[in-house]
Write a protein that holds these residues in place. Structure first.
Motif, PDB file in Angstrom:
ATOM      1  N   ARG A 176      54.509  67.153  -5.817  1.00 21.34           N
ATOM      2  CA  ARG A 176      54.644  66.085  -7.167  1.00 21.34           C
ATOM      3  C   ARG A 176      55.313  64.666  -6.768  1.00 21.34           C
ATOM      4  O   ARG A 176      55.172  63.832  -7.255  1.00 21.34           O
ATOM      5  CB  ARG A 176      55.508  66.809  -8.033  1.00 21.34           C
ATOM      6  N   TYR A 177      56.210  64.776  -5.571  1.00 22.01           N
ATOM      7  CA  TYR A 177      56.981  63.631  -5.263  1.00 22.01           C
ATOM      8  C   TYR A 177      56.781  62.996  -3.952  1.00 22.01           C
ATOM      9  O   TYR A 177      57.442  62.300  -3.522  1.00 22.01           O
ATOM     10  CB  TYR A 177      58.460  64.078  -5.310  1.00 22.01           C
ATOM     11  N   VAL A 182      55.523  54.869   2.758  1.00 19.78           N
ATOM     12  CA  VAL A 182      55.562  55.243   4.153  1.00 19.78           C
ATOM     13  C   VAL A 182      56.088  56.281   4.477  1.00 19.78           C
ATOM     14  O   VAL A 182      56.520  57.019   3.735  1.00 19.78           O
ATOM     15  CB  VAL A 182      56.812  54.012   4.875  1.00 19.78           C
ATOM     16  N   ARG A 183      55.965  56.816   5.846  1.00 13.26           N
ATOM     17  CA  ARG A 183      56.289  58.190   6.390  1.00 13.26           C
ATOM     18  C   ARG A 183      57.148  57.887   7.576  1.00 13.26           C
ATOM     19  O   ARG A 183      56.669  57.838   8.486  1.00 13.26           O
ATOM     20  CB  ARG A 183      54.926  58.948   7.049  1.00 13.26           C
ATOM     21  N   ILE A 275      63.902  71.799  -0.867  1.00 16.12           N
ATOM     22  CA  ILE A 275      65.006  71.316  -0.192  1.00 16.12           C
ATOM     23  C   ILE A 275      64.372  70.439   0.801  1.00 16.12           C
ATOM     24  O   ILE A 275      63.111  70.813   1.192  1.00 16.12           O
ATOM     25  CB  ILE A 275      65.974  72.360   0.316  1.00 16.12           C
ATOM     26  N   THR A 276      65.216  69.361   1.661  1.00 11.50           N
ATOM     27  CA  THR A 276      64.646  68.783   2.923  1.00 11.50           C
ATOM     28  C   THR A 276      65.950  68.803   3.727  1.00 11.50           C
ATOM     29  O   THR A 276      67.122  68.848   3.393  1.00 11.50           O
ATOM     30  CB  THR A 276      64.268  67.458   2.522  1.00 11.50           C
ATOM     31  N   GLY A 313      60.767  59.350   0.812  1.00 12.38           N
ATOM     32  CA  GLY A 313      59.960  59.196   2.154  1.00 12.38           C
ATOM     33  C   GLY A 313      59.904  60.513   3.308  1.00 12.38           C
ATOM     34  O   GLY A 313      58.863  60.884   3.679  1.00 12.38           O
ATOM     35  N   ASP A 314      61.048  61.117   3.177  1.00 10.95           N
ATOM     36  CA  ASP A 314      60.833  62.506   4.119  1.00 10.95           C
ATOM     37  C   ASP A 314      59.921  63.496   3.501  1.00 10.95           C
ATOM     38  O   ASP A 314      59.310  64.010   4.265  1.00 10.95           O
ATOM     39  CB  ASP A 314      62.437  62.931   3.906  1.00 10.95           C
ATOM     40  N   ILE A 315      59.993  63.674   2.082  1.00  9.60           N
ATOM     41  CA  ILE A 315      58.937  64.600   1.270  1.00  9.60           C
ATOM     42  C   ILE A 315      57.543  64.067   1.847  1.00  9.60           C
ATOM     43  O   ILE A 315      56.813  64.848   2.152  1.00  9.60           O
ATOM     44  CB  ILE A 315      59.121  64.570  -0.013  1.00  9.60           C
TER      45      ILE A 315
END
Length: 437
Positions: A176-177, A182-183, A275-276, A313-315
């Protein structure tokens, strides 16, 4: 996300795709390793195993993504409802978080143990993270207390077992998020790894430090840091000292893998993984760091990286592979080989230790009088290192180390620093040898 049939006849067809994090955990499964974590609660009176079994039987159907078995398809694994007998409450064991074969325990991916006043829930990480597991544990405890004649009003982690699960509890919230433009690249530099004697097969060495929340927070405040920042700094400090003692020819960066609960930044009721990872670190190649300098660096790192923008961005980076149409049609055995190789050669070498902080546990007011403390264990490390998990309840803070090596140098250095800073620490362990401060 999830698929549900509309008729009673087809209810067996309900199944759940593994969430973005959960995809990795079964891939890493070995005979001597499973991604299993443990949550425990210590009550103020001895546990009745028969009532606990009844409470478990009443509670688990409320959590459909935990009452499941894992299955393997051609392209992906998935979770399907498990209506076999169980899981069954068992007396506790000396070495927790043992490997969890997918076909054992009537294919259930959770285990419930009891010992004296302690109740422990172990769950395979492919089901969910610590937040989801804590909901299962606290709801089961509330049902258990009700069976004993106490009144508990559902709130927070305690859900009403008569309610129908909210569809949002079952979602893969990552997808969803995962919409940043950017990655950001993943960190890939090799870090310092603790040297030690590998513990015997199926052994998990536990060392718990129990202390006052107020005392620890007062010390953290003297360094102008939060409790999480302070404890991260202490672990980095201990790892740096350990690396110096190991006499490396070339020192390497010391880095901690720390999970961040994304629910704090992105609204979701999901009980699955959400989580990340962030990686506070110190690079001794730049020079010698005082403890105060370590705290400052960790403090600034947390402020810079733990916010909605960077985490989104991390997701997005992590979700990119799953949404790739080519990767989606690659057979599962090839995906497993690539993921396992990447994790072993790159991801697992990206941190020196793990640290998670579940924070201050909230329970319904009418449950507080029955609970003494909580514990959390990240479980067996994938390779030789130590994992650290932190949780607090009222004024009791517990720091739980779980290690697959015999030496306890890092743990000893960690707790020694706390004592030097004026924090009184009580040590408990499942080790046969005496833990020396």
């Amino acid at each position: 996300m999830y698929k549900a049939a509309s008729t009673q006849k087809n209810k067996k067809e309900i199944w759940y795709k593994l969430d973005l994090s959960a995809i990795v955990y079964p891939t890493l499964q070995r005979k001597d390793f499973s991604s299993v974590y443990r949550l425990s609660v210590v009550l103020k009176e001895d546990v009745d195993p028969e009532l606990l079994q009844k409470a478990l039987d009443m509670t688990l159907p409320r959590f459909p993504t935990y009452k499941v078995a894992i299955r393997k398809g051609v392209f992906w694994r998935y979770l399907e409802p498990n209506n076999r007998p169980g899981p069954f409450v068992m007396p506790d064991i000396k070495n927790p978080c043992m490997p969890m074969p997918f076909k054992a325990n009537n294919r259930y991916l959770i285990r419930v143990y009891h010992y004296g006043r302690r109740i422990s829930l172990e769950a395979h990480h492919c089901l969910g993270d610590g937040t989801g597991g804590m909901c299962v544990l606290q709801t089961m405890i509330a049902v258990y207390l009700k069976l004993k004649g106490y009144n508990v009003t559902p709130s927070g982690f305690v859900l009403n077992i008569d309610d129908t699960p909210d569809p949002e509890e079952l979602e893969d919230a990552y997808m969803r998020y995962a919409n940043a433009m950017v990655r950001p690249p993943r960190p890939s530099e090799k870090t310092y790894r603790v040297r030690g004697t590998k513990a015997p097969f199926y052994t998990l060495n536990i060392i718990d430090g129990i202390m006052s929340v107020k005392e620890a927070m007062a010390v953290a405040g003297k360094y102008n840091a939060t409790l999480t920042e302070y404890l991260n700094s202490v672990l980095l400090y201990a790892l740096l000292q350990k690396q110096e003692h190991d006499f490396y020819i070339k020192p390497r960066p010391v880095k901690i893998a720390m999970p961040v609960n994304l629910r704090r930044f992105f609204p979701s009721k999901t009980l699955r993984n959400f989580i990340t990872m962030v990686y506070p670190s110190i690079d001794p190649r730049l020079g010698e760091y005082t403890f105060e300098e370590i705290v400052t660096q960790v403090h600034n790192y947390m402020r810079y990286y733990i916010n909605e923008k960077f985490l989104r961005g991390d997701i997005t980076t992590n979700a990119a592979t799953q949404s790739n149409p080519i990767i989606r049609v690659v057979p599962l055995f090839i995906k497993d080989f690539v993921v396992r190789t990447f994790y072993t050669k790159v991801q697992d070498k990206n941190s020196s230790a793990g640290l998670t902080n579940m924070g201050a546990m909230k329970v319904p007011d009418d449950m507080k009088e029955h609970i003494e403390r909580f514990d959390i264990y990240m479980g067996q490390p994938f390779s030789s290192r130590t994992n650290c998990a932190i949780i607090s309840f009222e004024d009791t803070l517990t720091v739980n180390f779980a290690s697959s090596i015999e030496e306890s140098d890092v743990e000893r250095l960690f707790f020694r620093k706390l004592v030097q800073d004026g924090i009184h620490v009580k040590i408990e362990s499942n080790r046969d040898t005496k833990f020396i401060n």
